[in-house]
Design a protein around this motif. Structure first.
Motif, PDB file in Angstrom:
ATOM      1  N   LEU A   1     -52.211 -38.927 -10.728  1.00 18.30           N
ATOM      2  CA  LEU A   1     -51.007 -38.108 -10.639  1.00 18.30           C
ATOM      3  C   LEU A   1     -49.819 -38.914 -10.120  1.00 18.30           C
ATOM      4  N   LEU A   2     -50.094 -39.881  -9.243  1.00 20.22           N
ATOM      5  CA  LEU A   2     -49.011 -40.646  -8.637  1.00 20.22           C
ATOM      6  C   LEU A   2     -48.325 -41.571  -9.642  1.00 20.22           C
ATOM      7  N   TYR A   3     -48.982 -41.813 -10.773  1.00 18.35           N
ATOM      8  CA  TYR A   3     -48.450 -42.767 -11.751  1.00 18.35           C
ATOM      9  C   TYR A   3     -48.093 -42.098 -13.074  1.00 18.35           C
ATOM     10  N   TYR A   4     -47.951 -40.797 -13.058  1.00 15.58           N
ATOM     11  CA  TYR A   4     -47.689 -40.029 -14.280  1.00 15.58           C
ATOM     12  C   TYR A   4     -46.300 -40.293 -14.845  1.00 15.58           C
ATOM     13  N   VAL A   5     -45.317 -40.524 -13.971  1.00 17.63           N
ATOM     14  CA  VAL A   5     -43.923 -40.733 -14.399  1.00 17.63           C
ATOM     15  C   VAL A   5     -43.583 -42.214 -14.346  1.00 17.63           C
ATOM     16  N   SER A   6     -42.980 -42.715 -15.409  1.00 22.06           N
ATOM     17  CA  SER A   6     -42.521 -44.106 -15.469  1.00 22.06           C
ATOM     18  C   SER A   6     -41.003 -44.138 -15.300  1.00 22.06           C
TER      19      SER A   6
ATOM     20  N   ILE B   1     -43.367 -38.976  -5.550  1.00 22.16           N
ATOM     21  CA  ILE B   1     -42.555 -37.755  -5.569  1.00 22.16           C
ATOM     22  C   ILE B   1     -41.136 -38.063  -6.039  1.00 22.16           C
ATOM     23  N   ASN B   2     -40.588 -39.178  -5.570  1.00 18.41           N
ATOM     24  CA  ASN B   2     -39.250 -39.583  -6.025  1.00 18.41           C
ATOM     25  C   ASN B   2     -39.243 -39.856  -7.529  1.00 18.41           C
ATOM     26  N   ALA B   3     -40.329 -40.452  -8.035  1.00 15.01           N
ATOM     27  CA  ALA B   3     -40.440 -40.707  -9.473  1.00 15.01           C
ATOM     28  C   ALA B   3     -40.466 -39.389 -10.249  1.00 15.01           C
ATOM     29  N   TYR B   4     -41.200 -38.413  -9.734  1.00 10.40           N
ATOM     30  CA  TYR B   4     -41.252 -37.098 -10.385  1.00 10.40           C
ATOM     31  C   TYR B   4     -39.875 -36.457 -10.423  1.00 10.40           C
ATOM     32  N   LYS B   5     -39.162 -36.545  -9.318  1.00 10.71           N
ATOM     33  CA  LYS B   5     -37.840 -35.909  -9.268  1.00 10.71           C
ATOM     34  C   LYS B   5     -36.863 -36.590 -10.221  1.00 10.71           C
TER      35      LYS B   5
ATOM     36  N   LEU C   1     -44.362 -31.471 -15.866  1.00 12.24           N
ATOM     37  CA  LEU C   1     -43.804 -32.207 -14.715  1.00 12.24           C
ATOM     38  C   LEU C   1     -43.838 -31.356 -13.450  1.00 12.24           C
ATOM     39  N   TYR C   2     -43.333 -30.133 -13.550  1.00 13.39           N
ATOM     40  CA  TYR C   2     -43.302 -29.247 -12.383  1.00 13.39           C
ATOM     41  C   TYR C   2     -44.718 -28.975 -11.862  1.00 13.39           C
ATOM     42  N   LEU C   3     -45.655 -28.741 -12.775  1.00 12.86           N
ATOM     43  CA  LEU C   3     -47.016 -28.406 -12.362  1.00 12.86           C
ATOM     44  C   LEU C   3     -47.685 -29.575 -11.642  1.00 12.86           C
ATOM     45  N   ARG C   4     -47.561 -30.774 -12.179  1.00 15.05           N
ATOM     46  CA  ARG C   4     -48.200 -31.927 -11.549  1.00 15.05           C
ATOM     47  C   ARG C   4     -47.581 -32.245 -10.195  1.00 15.05           C
ATOM     48  N   LEU C   5     -46.285 -32.042 -10.065  1.00 13.99           N
ATOM     49  CA  LEU C   5     -45.653 -32.250  -8.759  1.00 13.99           C
ATOM     50  C   LEU C   5     -46.169 -31.210  -7.767  1.00 13.99           C
ATOM     51  N   ALA C   6     -46.353 -29.984  -8.217  1.00 15.62           N
ATOM     52  CA  ALA C   6     -46.945 -28.948  -7.358  1.00 15.62           C
ATOM     53  C   ALA C   6     -48.342 -29.357  -6.919  1.00 15.62           C
TER      54      ALA C   6
ATOM     55  N   LEU D   1     -44.611 -24.528  -8.516  1.00 15.34           N
ATOM     56  CA  LEU D   1     -45.432 -23.645  -9.344  1.00 15.34           C
ATOM     57  C   LEU D   1     -44.561 -22.595 -10.021  1.00 15.34           C
ATOM     58  N   LYS D   2     -43.593 -22.079  -9.285  1.00  9.46           N
ATOM     59  CA  LYS D   2     -42.687 -21.070  -9.833  1.00  9.46           C
ATOM     60  C   LYS D   2     -41.874 -21.658 -10.985  1.00  9.46           C
TER      61      LYS D   2
END
Length: 230
Positions: free
Chosen positions: A49-54, A102-106, A125-130, A147-148
């Motif tokens: 999950l920590l590496y999902y966003v490039s 988390i910064n990568a997700y944002k 994206l929102y779900l994995r960050l949740a 989640l919302k």
């Protein structure tokens, strides 16, 4: 470093090439699974999950594998004005802390909004960050917040049908919506979506998921009856 491999990426915005780390599949060993398919892992080092966003270190444009490679002139202009113009070189391609992830997700979320990615992509994206906030950060407030946002995007995806472009069946999408509404304590909406799963015309193709939905539907129905009689 043996649990990682480097993936080379060409940035769709600035055309620079960069590399980012991913966890090798043989090191991904989930310990537990939640009803919304969230998994916990043995350590941060092997948590995919920590590496999902490039994130492109040159311009700040961040993507997932689900992002479309197509850009409109308007979206490119928006990315360059709202992200690239303010970006200072930063390399997200090394091992990540939870904070870095988390910064990568944002950045990914911001990039997706500006580029106008589809609802199903944004929901992912929102779900994995949740999930990160649930399993690693233990931050219920932030988990509920994302989640919302995820369930709102899943519902838009259901109404527009954009999930059909991804590897997502309608039954799985409906189940996701029902499960997330349960976690947000929206029992009425959850009941409705689980019922749609149970009554779906292709339910014979995904019997395991339909059975899970039936179990959740029954739990809500039982709890509602108990509340009514108490």
């Amino acid at each position: 470093m043996e649990q990682y491999y480097k993936r080379d990426i060409s940035c769709g915005n600035c055309n620079h090439s960069y590399s980012t780390l991913k966890v090798k599949s043989r090191y991904i060993r989930p310990l537990t699974h939640d009803t919304d398919f969230c998994s916990t892992y043995h350590s941060e080092e092997t948590n995919p999950l920590l590496y999902y966003v490039s994130v492109c270190p040159h311009c700040g444009y961040a993507v997932t594998d689900e992002f479309s490679n197509k850009f409109t002139a308007e979206s490119l202009q928006a990315i360059r004005t709202k992200i690239q113009k303010h970006w200072q070189f930063k390399d997200f391609g090394q091992t990540r802390t939870v904070k870095t992830a988390i910064n990568a997700y944002k950045l990914g979320i911001y990039s997706g909004i500006i580029k106008k990615e589809t609802a199903i992509v944004m929901a992912g994206l929102y779900l994995r960050l949740a999930w990160i906030y649930r399993t690693v950060e233990k931050n219920t407030t932030q988990e509920q917040r994302f989640l919302k946002l995820a369930v709102e995007q899943f519902e838009i995806s259901y109404s527009t049908g954009d999930f059909e472009e991804k590897e997502m069946s309608e039954i799985k999408l409906l189940y996701f919506i029902g499960d997330l509404h349960t976690r947000l304590e929206n029992e009425r909406q959850a009941f409705r979506y689980f019922q749609l799963v149970i009554q779906h015309k292709t339910k014979e193709k995904e019997k395991r998921l339909v059975e899970k939905a039936r179990e959740r539907w029954y739990e809500i129905r039982t709890a509602t009856k108990l509340q009514a009689t108490s």
